[in-house]
Every structure is written in structure tokens, then in C-alpha cells.
Design an enzyme around this catalytic site. Structure first.
Site, PDB file in Angstrom:
ATOM      1  N   ASN A  63       0.898  -1.296   0.206  1.00 23.19           N
ATOM      2  CA  ASN A  63       0.116  -0.099  -0.029  1.00 23.19           C
ATOM      3  C   ASN A  63       0.885   1.399  -0.065  1.00 23.19           C
ATOM      4  OD1 ASN A  63      -2.433  -1.285   0.102  1.00 23.19           O
ATOM      5  ND2 ASN A  63      -1.884  -1.902   2.496  1.00 23.19           N
ATOM      6  N   HIS A  70       0.396  13.373  12.653  1.00 26.34           N
ATOM      7  CA  HIS A  70      -0.198  13.257  13.794  1.00 26.34           C
ATOM      8  C   HIS A  70      -1.726  12.609  13.485  1.00 26.34           C
ATOM      9  CE1 HIS A  70       2.813  15.724  16.000  1.00 26.34           C
ATOM     10  NE2 HIS A  70       2.779  16.113  14.828  1.00 26.34           N
ATOM     11  N   HIS A  74      -0.300   8.107  17.778  1.00 24.17           N
ATOM     12  CA  HIS A  74       0.787   8.550  17.480  1.00 24.17           C
ATOM     13  C   HIS A  74       1.577   9.292  18.568  1.00 24.17           C
ATOM     14  CE1 HIS A  74      -1.848  12.371  17.183  1.00 24.17           C
ATOM     15  NE2 HIS A  74      -0.580  12.928  17.518  1.00 24.17           N
ATOM     16  N   HIS A  80       7.142  19.423  17.448  1.00 20.95           N
ATOM     17  CA  HIS A  80       5.884  19.622  17.118  1.00 20.95           C
ATOM     18  C   HIS A  80       5.314  21.033  17.384  1.00 20.95           C
ATOM     19  CE1 HIS A  80       1.676  18.942  16.145  1.00 20.95           C
ATOM     20  NE2 HIS A  80       1.346  18.567  17.279  1.00 20.95           N
ATOM     21  N   HIS A 208       0.312  20.798  24.934  1.00 20.95           N
ATOM     22  CA  HIS A 208       1.513  20.850  24.140  1.00 20.95           C
ATOM     23  C   HIS A 208       2.352  21.879  24.257  1.00 20.95           C
ATOM     24  CE1 HIS A 208      -1.610  18.690  21.633  1.00 20.95           C
ATOM     25  NE2 HIS A 208      -0.341  18.174  20.782  1.00 20.95           N
TER      26      HIS A 208
HETATM   27 MN    MN Z   1       0.142  14.909  17.820  1.00 24.62          MN
END
Ligand code: MN
Length: 258
Positions: A63, A70, A74, A80, A208
Site C-alpha cells: 500500500n 499526527h 501517534h 511539534h 502541547h
Molecule cells: Mn500530535
């Protein structure tokens, strides 16, 4: 310590230590994080057959994947987030591999998350957990069990007119874990490591912002956290070695006593 590894193999063979898959299936139906309309949206995953024992490849099936880093279960690397962009060893290819392996601390807030989809883990929750289970060790994975992975269809993203409503962390909690406990990172069952409403927090997307600014990691869209003990499991979560990669789908595994 070759003996420790040979003992581990014996325990795995006997089933006294189990390998638990914390990974969601990855397909074109995997839900992706919805962002506010002013931002570039995450691509919908596209997994297409490249060859399938056909005249072009009579012996082979394969494939082609076109997916955001993300997507699905993950790993988030510090690079990031803009707060982590200049840190050393901040990308998928430069993080030292021993940092992909660590003890799991599983915080069970499934009941609270069912009662309130905007449930946030507070520093007091962490301190209460530690009174029961001991101090969160340095370089551990802190996993938020919300049972969110058991939700299907629209209930997983849980979108409303004002954005998604899913559980997460208060900014103070992310700070406590990153700076006072020095964890590897946090893992969640929801589509991203921030609460659904965290775009309105200070700083925006506070988990984050704080975690990656401190050089810590994230794991999103985990499952089977209900099969893990509060302490005593080991999590292995390694991203693909994408050069300057900001994250990647990962096969996240836990070794846990049976
Ligand atoms: Mn993420």
C-alpha cells in the site's frame, strides 16, 4: 544484566508478563483532530493499494500511505510545538532511543470523564494518585485513562458548535509533570494530548505548549489503558525515524504483569 533480559523472555513465554497493544487500528476511517477554521486542517488519511499480486507486481502486495504525522495512535516530538522548536534532540530522528521506553503511571479518570467530557486533571489529582501509588518516577509515561477510546463515531471527537469537548490537563498539571516530575511525557485516549477546549486555555493548547517546551513527548489516541495496572507496566512508544519529523504514527506497546 543479561539475566534480567533472559528472565523477561521467560516471563513473556509463560504469559506472566503480557504484551498489551495500546494502538488503534490505522485506516482511511481514522478520525483526525479538528482544528479551528483559521488553521490548516489535518489531512484525511489515504491508504491506497499500490500493487496486489497483479500484472505489475505478480508476487507482491503493498500500500501507499499519505497521512499526517499526527494521525491515529501517534507520538508527538518536542519540535511539534513552537515552544520546543529550538531544543536539542527534539525531532523523531534525533531523540535518544532510550527515551521511548519507560514505566507507565496510569491515572484512571474514566468515571470523571464520563460525567464531564471537559474533565481536567488537576495538580491535586496527581498528588492524590501519588498518595496511593507513590511518587511519579522521573522519565515515566503518565497515561490518562478516560475510556475515550471506547467511544465510536461522532462521540469520539465530541464536536459542538464551540469546538471539541474531551478531557485533558490543567496547565498547572502539565507544568507539575514536566518540571517537578520530569516525566517522558503524557499519553491520552483522545485524538490529541490537549483537552478539547484547550485552544481557550492560557497558554493555548497548554499541554502541547508546556510539555514540548520542556522537551517532553505526547502520545495520542491510545487504547486498552483499562488493561494496565496503575504502576508496574513498561511502555514502549517509538515514532518512525522521520528526518526532522514532528511526530509519527506509532505502534505503542506495554509490557504488564498478568
Ligand atoms: Mn500530535
Amino acid at each position: 544484566m543479561a539475566q534480567a533480559l533472559s528472565m523477561l523472555l521467560d516471563e513473556l513465554a509463560s504469559g506472566r508478563v503480557r504484551v498489551i497493544d495500546l494502538t488503534q487500528p490505522l485506516s482511511n476511517d481514522t478520525p483526525v483532530i479538528p482544528l479551528p477554521p483559521q488553521y490548516t486542517q489535518t489531512p484525511i488519511p489515504s491508504i491506497k493499494v499500490h500493487s496486489r499480486y497483479d500484472p505489475g507486481a505478480p508476487f507482491a502486495y503493498s500500500n501507499v500511505l499519505e497521512i499526517g504525522e499526527h494521525t491515529g495512535t501517534h507520538f508527538d516530538a518536542p519540535i511539534h510545538w513552537v515552544t520546543g522548536k529550538d531544543l536539542p534532540e527534539n525531532a523523531c530522528d534525533t531523540i535518544a532511543p532510550h527515551r521511548f521506553v519507560g514505566p507507565a503511571c496510569v491515572l484512571d479518570y474514566a468515571r470523571e470523564s464520563a460525567a464531564d467530557p471537559d474533565f481536567l486533571v488537576t495538580p491535586d489529582h496527581i498528588l492524590a494518585w501519588e498518595r496511593m501509588h507513590g511518587r511519579i518516577p522521573k522519565a515515566s509515561w503518565v497515561l490518562l485513562r478516560s475510556d475515550w477510546s471506547k467511544r465510536t463515531g461522532d462521540a469520539f471527537l465530541n464536536m459542538a458548535d464551540d469546538g471539541p469537548h474531551t478531557p485533558g490537563w490543567l496547565p498547572e498539571t502539565s507544568r507539575l509533570l514536566a518540571y517537578e516530575r520530569d516525566v517522558l511525557g503524557v499519553g491520552v485516549e483522545t485524538v490529541g494530548t490537549d483537552a478539547g477546549q484547550a485552544g481557550r486555555f492560557d497558554p493555548p493548547y497548554s499541554n502541547h505548549s508546556i510539555m514540548h517546551g520542556a522537551g517532553k513527548f505526547g502520545l495520542a489516541s491510545l487504547r486498552n489503558l483499562d488493561q494496565l495496572p496503575a504502576t508496574g507496566a513498561i511502555v514502549i512508544a517509538a515514532p518512525l525515524k522521520i528526518v526532522r519529523g514532528s511526530g509519527s504514527p506509532a505502534r505503542v506497546l506495554a509490557l504488564a504483569p498478568n
